[in-house]
Design a protein around this motif. Structure first.
Motif, PDB file in Angstrom:
ATOM      1  N   TYR A   1      51.272 -83.051  44.634  1.00  0.00           N
ATOM      2  CA  TYR A   1      51.119 -81.959  45.604  1.00  0.00           C
ATOM      3  C   TYR A   1      51.791 -82.325  46.926  1.00  0.00           C
ATOM      4  N   GLU A   2      51.598 -83.554  47.389  1.00  0.00           N
ATOM      5  CA  GLU A   2      52.204 -83.997  48.647  1.00  0.00           C
ATOM      6  C   GLU A   2      53.726 -83.987  48.556  1.00  0.00           C
ATOM      7  N   VAL A   3      54.259 -84.460  47.431  1.00  0.00           N
ATOM      8  CA  VAL A   3      55.713 -84.502  47.253  1.00  0.00           C
ATOM      9  C   VAL A   3      56.292 -83.086  47.270  1.00  0.00           C
ATOM     10  N   LYS A   4      55.646 -82.160  46.556  1.00  0.00           N
ATOM     11  CA  LYS A   4      56.138 -80.783  46.504  1.00  0.00           C
ATOM     12  C   LYS A   4      56.013 -80.101  47.867  1.00  0.00           C
ATOM     13  N   ALA A   5      54.906 -80.360  48.577  1.00  0.00           N
ATOM     14  CA  ALA A   5      54.723 -79.757  49.901  1.00  0.00           C
ATOM     15  C   ALA A   5      55.792 -80.260  50.866  1.00  0.00           C
ATOM     16  N   THR A   6      56.093 -81.557  50.813  1.00  0.00           N
ATOM     17  CA  THR A   6      57.127 -82.127  51.681  1.00  0.00           C
ATOM     18  C   THR A   6      58.482 -81.520  51.371  1.00  0.00           C
ATOM     19  N   ALA A   7      58.782 -81.366  50.076  1.00  0.00           N
ATOM     20  CA  ALA A   7      60.067 -80.793  49.679  1.00  0.00           C
ATOM     21  C   ALA A   7      60.204 -79.351  50.169  1.00  0.00           C
ATOM     22  N   LYS A   8      59.122 -78.589  50.096  1.00  0.00           N
ATOM     23  CA  LYS A   8      59.171 -77.194  50.547  1.00  0.00           C
ATOM     24  C   LYS A   8      59.384 -77.116  52.060  1.00  0.00           C
ATOM     25  N   ILE A   9      58.758 -78.028  52.801  1.00  0.00           N
ATOM     26  CA  ILE A   9      58.973 -78.071  54.250  1.00  0.00           C
ATOM     27  C   ILE A   9      60.433 -78.394  54.554  1.00  0.00           C
TER      28      ILE A   9
ATOM     29  N   ALA B   1      76.402 -77.595  65.649  1.00  0.00           N
ATOM     30  CA  ALA B   1      76.722 -76.930  64.382  1.00  0.00           C
ATOM     31  C   ALA B   1      76.894 -77.949  63.262  1.00  0.00           C
ATOM     32  N   GLY B   2      77.527 -79.082  63.563  1.00  0.00           N
ATOM     33  CA  GLY B   2      77.689 -80.129  62.566  1.00  0.00           C
ATOM     34  C   GLY B   2      76.356 -80.699  62.115  1.00  0.00           C
ATOM     35  N   TYR B   3      75.465 -80.910  63.076  1.00  0.00           N
ATOM     36  CA  TYR B   3      74.111 -81.357  62.745  1.00  0.00           C
ATOM     37  C   TYR B   3      73.422 -80.340  61.825  1.00  0.00           C
ATOM     38  N   ALA B   4      73.457 -79.072  62.223  1.00  0.00           N
ATOM     39  CA  ALA B   4      72.735 -78.029  61.493  1.00  0.00           C
ATOM     40  C   ALA B   4      73.257 -77.871  60.074  1.00  0.00           C
ATOM     41  N   LEU B   5      74.571 -77.761  59.929  1.00  0.00           N
ATOM     42  CA  LEU B   5      75.126 -77.565  58.594  1.00  0.00           C
ATOM     43  C   LEU B   5      74.999 -78.840  57.757  1.00  0.00           C
ATOM     44  N   GLY B   6      75.193 -79.988  58.375  1.00  0.00           N
ATOM     45  CA  GLY B   6      75.038 -81.238  57.645  1.00  0.00           C
ATOM     46  C   GLY B   6      73.631 -81.409  57.101  1.00  0.00           C
ATOM     47  N   PHE B   7      72.630 -81.108  57.934  1.00  0.00           N
ATOM     48  CA  PHE B   7      71.236 -81.220  57.491  1.00  0.00           C
ATOM     49  C   PHE B   7      70.943 -80.224  56.371  1.00  0.00           C
ATOM     50  N   THR B   8      71.482 -79.013  56.493  1.00  0.00           N
ATOM     51  CA  THR B   8      71.280 -78.009  55.447  1.00  0.00           C
ATOM     52  C   THR B   8      71.809 -78.504  54.110  1.00  0.00           C
ATOM     53  N   MET B   9      73.038 -78.997  54.105  1.00  0.00           N
ATOM     54  CA  MET B   9      73.647 -79.475  52.870  1.00  0.00           C
ATOM     55  C   MET B   9      72.911 -80.699  52.322  1.00  0.00           C
ATOM     56  N   LEU B  10      72.462 -81.567  53.212  1.00  0.00           N
ATOM     57  CA  LEU B  10      71.751 -82.769  52.792  1.00  0.00           C
ATOM     58  C   LEU B  10      70.446 -82.414  52.086  1.00  0.00           C
ATOM     59  N   MET B  11      69.676 -81.502  52.649  1.00  0.00           N
ATOM     60  CA  MET B  11      68.405 -81.124  52.058  1.00  0.00           C
ATOM     61  C   MET B  11      68.601 -80.329  50.763  1.00  0.00           C
ATOM     62  N   LEU B  12      69.581 -79.450  50.736  1.00  0.00           N
ATOM     63  CA  LEU B  12      69.823 -78.660  49.521  1.00  0.00           C
ATOM     64  C   LEU B  12      70.306 -79.542  48.379  1.00  0.00           C
ATOM     65  N   SER B  13      71.169 -80.509  48.686  1.00  0.00           N
ATOM     66  CA  SER B  13      71.641 -81.414  47.626  1.00  0.00           C
ATOM     67  C   SER B  13      70.509 -82.320  47.159  1.00  0.00           C
ATOM     68  N   LYS B  14      69.647 -82.742  48.073  1.00  0.00           N
ATOM     69  CA  LYS B  14      68.486 -83.559  47.696  1.00  0.00           C
ATOM     70  C   LYS B  14      67.588 -82.778  46.748  1.00  0.00           C
ATOM     71  N   PHE B  15      67.346 -81.519  47.075  1.00  0.00           N
ATOM     72  CA  PHE B  15      66.493 -80.705  46.214  1.00  0.00           C
ATOM     73  C   PHE B  15      67.147 -80.456  44.861  1.00  0.00           C
ATOM     74  N   ALA B  16      68.464 -80.159  44.869  1.00  0.00           N
ATOM     75  CA  ALA B  16      69.160 -79.840  43.631  1.00  0.00           C
ATOM     76  C   ALA B  16      69.209 -81.035  42.682  1.00  0.00           C
ATOM     77  N   ILE B  17      69.370 -82.243  43.231  1.00  0.00           N
ATOM     78  CA  ILE B  17      69.547 -83.427  42.385  1.00  0.00           C
ATOM     79  C   ILE B  17      68.230 -84.125  42.078  1.00  0.00           C
ATOM     80  N   PHE B  18      67.380 -84.299  43.081  1.00  0.00           N
ATOM     81  CA  PHE B  18      66.124 -85.028  42.874  1.00  0.00           C
ATOM     82  C   PHE B  18      64.922 -84.107  42.681  1.00  0.00           C
ATOM     83  N   ARG B  19      65.032 -82.881  43.138  1.00  0.00           N
ATOM     84  CA  ARG B  19      63.969 -81.893  43.057  1.00  0.00           C
ATOM     85  C   ARG B  19      62.638 -82.470  43.545  1.00  0.00           C
TER      86      ARG B  19
END
Length: 232
Positions: free
Chosen positions: A16-24, A205-223
């Motif tokens: 539950y903690e892992v999923k809640a963290t991922a959703k945040i 903008a680099g921070y914002a887009l970089g963080f977006t891509m980092l989190m989306l790739s983390k979710f896509a690969i590690f879920r």
């Protein structure tokens, strides 16, 4: 601290903690994407509020210019150049391949080569924002928005923070490594503003887009996978 209680209960609570963290994290990624979109619109429309942010940012970070600060930021900014990023990615990818860590390999290559270098290059050509018309303390070519060095900092060193949390079991080593990587993620983008080769809004903008891509790739690969500790 590990939760106390029956093993099955602890397992459920951990999941539950892992999923809640991922959703945040996904929520923060979407917020960061919204920030990037708003900044892009402001830059394309050449709005007054973009100019105000840039002027305030230059005043806050670039002043005063001094030999010591210039030396420091000139050296820091090298940690985000293309050759260094690709070299470090290649070496680490070989290590991950040798250790049969397919997810780590894909995660690193995707973030550094596709997002950090490829996506930022395409966006620069599309948005077509010239670099600041102020004194550049280093040579810089090409276009300005978003900051490629900032995206590299977030995606390369941010990937290493995530991977260290997955694969390093030594708490002291992991904390020390993440602290160093965190300092680089902060200092490297600031160097681009201080050296006069990027507007502050390029860096945001680099921070914002970089963080977006980092989190989306983390979710896509590690879920929702929990930390897989393998390296002592």
């Amino acid at each position: 601290m590990e939760p106390s209680g029956p093993p099955e209960f602890n397992k459920v609570m951990k999941e539950y903690e892992v999923k809640a963290t991922a959703k945040i994290q996904i929520g923060l990624a979407l917020l960061a994407l919204l920030i990037f979109i708003v900044l892009t619109w402001g830059v394309v429309q050449d709005t007054n509020w973009i100019a105000a942010i840039d002027n305030a940012g230059f005043h806050l970070i670039r002043e005063p210019l001094s030999p010591n600060r210039t030396w420091f930021f000139k050296n820091v900014t090298r940690a985000g150049n293309e050759k260094w990023s690709l070299t470090l990615m290649f070496i680490l990818a070989l290590i991950f391949i040798f250790q049969r860590k397919a997810k780590a390999t894909i995660f690193l290559i995707l973030n550094v080569s596709v997002f950090g270098l490829g996506l930022s290059t395409v966006l620069k050509m599309v948005i077509d924002r010239p670099r600041p018309h102020i004194v550049h303390l280093i040579q810089a070519h090409g276009l300005s928005f978003p900051s490629g060095h900032t995206m590299n900092a977030v995606l390369l060193y941010g990937s290493l923070i995530i991977l260290s949390n997955y694969y390093l079991s030594n708490d002291g080593l992991r904390f020390a490594l993440n602290a160093v990587l965190g300092v680089i993620i902060i200092a490297l983008p600031l160097s681009r503003i201080y050296l006069g080769v990027h507007y502050p809004t390029d860096v945001i903008a680099g921070y914002a887009l970089g963080f977006t891509m980092l989190m989306l790739s983390k979710f896509a690969i590690f879920r929702f996978q929990d930390h897989e500790v393998k390296i002592k």
